[in-house]
Design an enzyme around this catalytic site. Structure first.
Site, PDB file in Angstrom:
ATOM      1  N   SER A 252       0.845  -1.190   0.000  1.00 30.49           N
ATOM      2  CA  SER A 252       0.000   0.000   0.000  1.00 30.49           C
ATOM      3  C   SER A 252       0.883   1.244   0.000  1.00 30.49           C
ATOM      4  O   SER A 252       2.109   1.149   0.052  1.00 30.49           O
ATOM      5  CB  SER A 252      -0.904   0.001   1.227  1.00 30.49           C
ATOM      6  OG  SER A 252      -0.116   0.271   2.371  1.00 30.49           O
ATOM      7  N   LYS A 253       0.220   2.391  -0.039  1.00 33.44           N
ATOM      8  CA  LYS A 253       0.952   3.668  -0.131  1.00 33.44           C
ATOM      9  C   LYS A 253       1.979   3.830   0.989  1.00 33.44           C
ATOM     10  O   LYS A 253       2.998   4.491   0.807  1.00 33.44           O
ATOM     11  CB  LYS A 253      -0.039   4.830  -0.102  1.00 33.44           C
ATOM     12  CG  LYS A 253      -0.791   4.995  -1.402  1.00 33.44           C
ATOM     13  CD  LYS A 253      -0.822   6.470  -1.821  1.00 33.44           C
ATOM     14  CE  LYS A 253      -1.231   6.645  -3.267  1.00 33.44           C
ATOM     15  NZ  LYS A 253      -2.616   6.281  -3.533  1.00 33.44           N
ATOM     16  N   ARG A 254       1.684   3.217   2.134  1.00 35.51           N
ATOM     17  CA  ARG A 254       2.636   3.458   3.221  1.00 35.51           C
ATOM     18  C   ARG A 254       3.975   2.753   2.969  1.00 35.51           C
ATOM     19  O   ARG A 254       4.958   3.008   3.634  1.00 35.51           O
ATOM     20  CB  ARG A 254       2.006   3.087   4.571  1.00 35.51           C
ATOM     21  CG  ARG A 254       2.159   1.703   5.048  1.00 35.51           C
ATOM     22  CD  ARG A 254       1.244   1.404   6.205  1.00 35.51           C
ATOM     23  NE  ARG A 254       0.710   0.072   6.063  1.00 35.51           N
ATOM     24  CZ  ARG A 254       1.336  -1.015   6.481  1.00 35.51           C
ATOM     25  NH1 ARG A 254       2.481  -0.923   7.112  1.00 35.51           N
ATOM     26  NH2 ARG A 254       0.808  -2.195   6.299  1.00 35.51           N
ATOM     27  N   HIS A 255       4.040   1.877   1.978  1.00 33.26           N
ATOM     28  CA  HIS A 255       5.323   1.248   1.623  1.00 33.26           C
ATOM     29  C   HIS A 255       6.023   2.000   0.505  1.00 33.26           C
ATOM     30  O   HIS A 255       7.014   1.549  -0.036  1.00 33.26           O
ATOM     31  CB  HIS A 255       5.097  -0.198   1.178  1.00 33.26           C
ATOM     32  CG  HIS A 255       4.414  -1.035   2.205  1.00 33.26           C
ATOM     33  ND1 HIS A 255       3.109  -1.447   2.082  1.00 33.26           N
ATOM     34  CD2 HIS A 255       4.857  -1.500   3.391  1.00 33.26           C
ATOM     35  CE1 HIS A 255       2.780  -2.148   3.152  1.00 33.26           C
ATOM     36  NE2 HIS A 255       3.810  -2.191   3.962  1.00 33.26           N
ATOM     37  N   GLY A 256       5.489   3.156   0.134  1.00 38.53           N
ATOM     38  CA  GLY A 256       6.075   3.926  -0.967  1.00 38.53           C
ATOM     39  C   GLY A 256       5.052   4.061  -2.070  1.00 38.53           C
ATOM     40  O   GLY A 256       3.894   3.696  -1.902  1.00 38.53           O
TER      41      GLY A 256
END
Ligand code: GLU
Length: 487
Positions: A252-256
């Protein structure tokens, strides 16, 4: 040319996700490896989720990576049109046939009834499907007006038996029919659902292999039912492994960044990105990481696609990108940088960069950057008369401002006397000066690095000075001396 035909059918509902483009790439590699065709199709039947410009972004992402299609919405082909919203007549016809043959039925249940039903069901059941109320309505007993009142069309899924199929990656897969819903194939607005449109198009577009993400695996038995009821030959199926974050959670976005175009903006090279994506679920062998595009095409096969989730590792992408950058010639890297800055102008640089000057600078940074985005802050000092830095930065370890002034005054006459302003000569002269002085090399060169580049870690100093030119270097030294005197 073989008869192999694969497709990439994105729904224009958002940015081209890394996982979608990995699917596109695998299909494309498979097509190229087999000398088959790669078809692009627009699956825009979910009208509520359409996002303006989403298809353009898909095309842009594919073009950026060099994944070119043989048939598609923009270039047409034998099986026009390639946009589902332009093919409504075909789906309606097939839906009518399915009703006529007893494989599908009109469902008149209202939204209110369906949500009541789901609410009730969810109290006791884990799988909440339609209760099949309309499954056995005898249409011949309805008058025309009632028959055509607001309805959807549902597939009459068999209540017993199972669907067994061979997945080219997963092997034999089995689904119990009783667990499948009487799924909708045509909505009340006349648009087909994904299931119907996908099958109809794959059939009419003569798709031989359906290669898609694992999340679609549970849709496949539904599709097989449609194929069987129409007596249509089925394509082969291959469900690609899911892409996971390093902690094995959903990416998800929190991984980049998750949008492919975001990676272009971050300064990754398309060839590195393709190499990286290809390795998300496929491998050549146990150790090879860097595989260029022609080798990918020559060696791609579904046999080497793994069943288990592929781990997304940004460090590997950074490393690969660095490798591809270092392989570019000076001219190529300069050209890539100019094209990149045209698309994403960096605030550190002027708008018009002289390409000849850039070609002189590029060798100083090519091994120091991991992405194209790293370049601008490293080289901005070549494009300004006065770099910015904090006064304390010139105060190298063990020196006073008085020492700094002393050093700069000596360097001023030293540098002014260099006739042939070449990096090796500059280096010899400056090192001679250091040897004769009471200062250390690090102190003297540290001061120059700061006043010429403004950076604490910078490209090589003597080469930079050569490019900056003698006049520039002399004038920077003299203005620094004046500043030091003024303070
Ligand atoms: N339109 C579907 C998607 O957005 C396609 C799935 C498939 O390949 O069947 O991914």
């Amino acid at each position: 040319m073989s008869n192999i035909r694969v497709r990439y059918p994105p729904s224009p509902t958002g940015e081209p996700h890394l996982g979608n483009i990995r699917t596109a790439l695998f299909n494309w590699l498979f097509a190229r490896n087999n000398k088959g065709k790669f078809i692009l199709r627009v699956e825009d039947t979910d009208r509520n989720r359409l996002v303006q410009g989403a298809m353009e972004s898909q095309l842009e992402a594919l073009k950026w990576l060099g994944i070119e299609w043989d048939e598609g919405p923009d270039i047409g082909g034998m099986y026009n049109p390639y946009t589902q919203s332009e093919r409504l007549g075909i789906y309606k016809e097939i839906s009518d046939t399915l009703i006529k043959e007893g494989y599908a039925y009109k469902c008149y249940c209202s939204q209110e009834r369906l949500s009541e039903m789901r609410k009730e069901y969810s109290k006791t059941q884990s799988v909440v499907g339609y209760d099949r109320k309309c499954r056995d309505i005898d249409l011949s007993k309805l008058n025309k007006a009632d028959e055509n009142s607001l309805h959807v069309v549902r597939f009459k899924t068999p209540l017993e038996g199972k669907i067994i199929f061979d997945d080219l990656i997963r092997g034999e897969v089995t689904f119990e029919n009783i667990l499948l819903d009487d799924f909708v194939i045509l909505k009340s607005d006349g648009f087909p659902t994904y299931h119907l449109a996908n099958v109809v198009d794959d059939y009419y577009m003569k798709i031989t292999h359906v290669m898609r993400a694992e999340e679609w695996l549970s849709s496949t038995p539904k599709h097989i039912h449609i194929y069987n009821s129409l007596n249509w030959k089925m394509p082969k199926f291959a469900h690609l492994p899911i892409i996971l974050a390093p902690d094995k959670s959903k990416l998800s976005k929190r991984h980049g960044a998750t949008s492919i175009l975001e990676y272009r903006k971050l300064g990754y090279l398309p060839e590195a990105m393709v190499n990286f994506l290809a390795k998300l679920g496929w491998s050549l062998d146990a150790q090879t990481e860097k595989i260029d595009i022609s080798k990918l095409i020559n060696s791609f096969s579904l046999k080497k696609v793994s069943k288990s989730g592929a781990i997304f590792n940004i460090d590997k992408l950074n490393w690969l990108n660095g490798v591809y950058i270092r392989e570019l010639s000076t001219d190529q890297l300069a050209y890539r940088l100019l094209a990149y800055w045209k698309l994403f102008p960096p605030f550190q640089l002027p708008l018009n960069i002289d390409s000849e000057l850039l070609k002189r600078i590029v060798p100083l940074i090519s091994s120091r950057i991991k992405t194209l985005n790293d370049a601008a802050p490293l080289i901005s000092y070549f494009f300004t008369n006065k770099v910015k830095y904090e006064k304390e930065q010139i105060l190298q370890k063990g020196l006073t401002f008085y020492d700094v002034r002393d050093i700069l005054e000596k360097l001023y006459s030293k540098i002014i006397s260099i006739d042939n302003f070449k990096s090796d000569i500059i280096e010899t002269d400056l090192r001679n000066y250091v040897a004769e002085s009471n200062y250390k090399t690090g102190q003297v060169l540290g001061i120059l690095r700061v006043i010429f580049t403004g950076l604490d870690v910078a490209p090589p100093l003597f080469e930079s000075m050569e490019i900056l030119g003698k006049n520039h270097c002399v004038s920077v030294i003299s203005s620094t001396i004046s500043d030091l005197k003024a303070n």
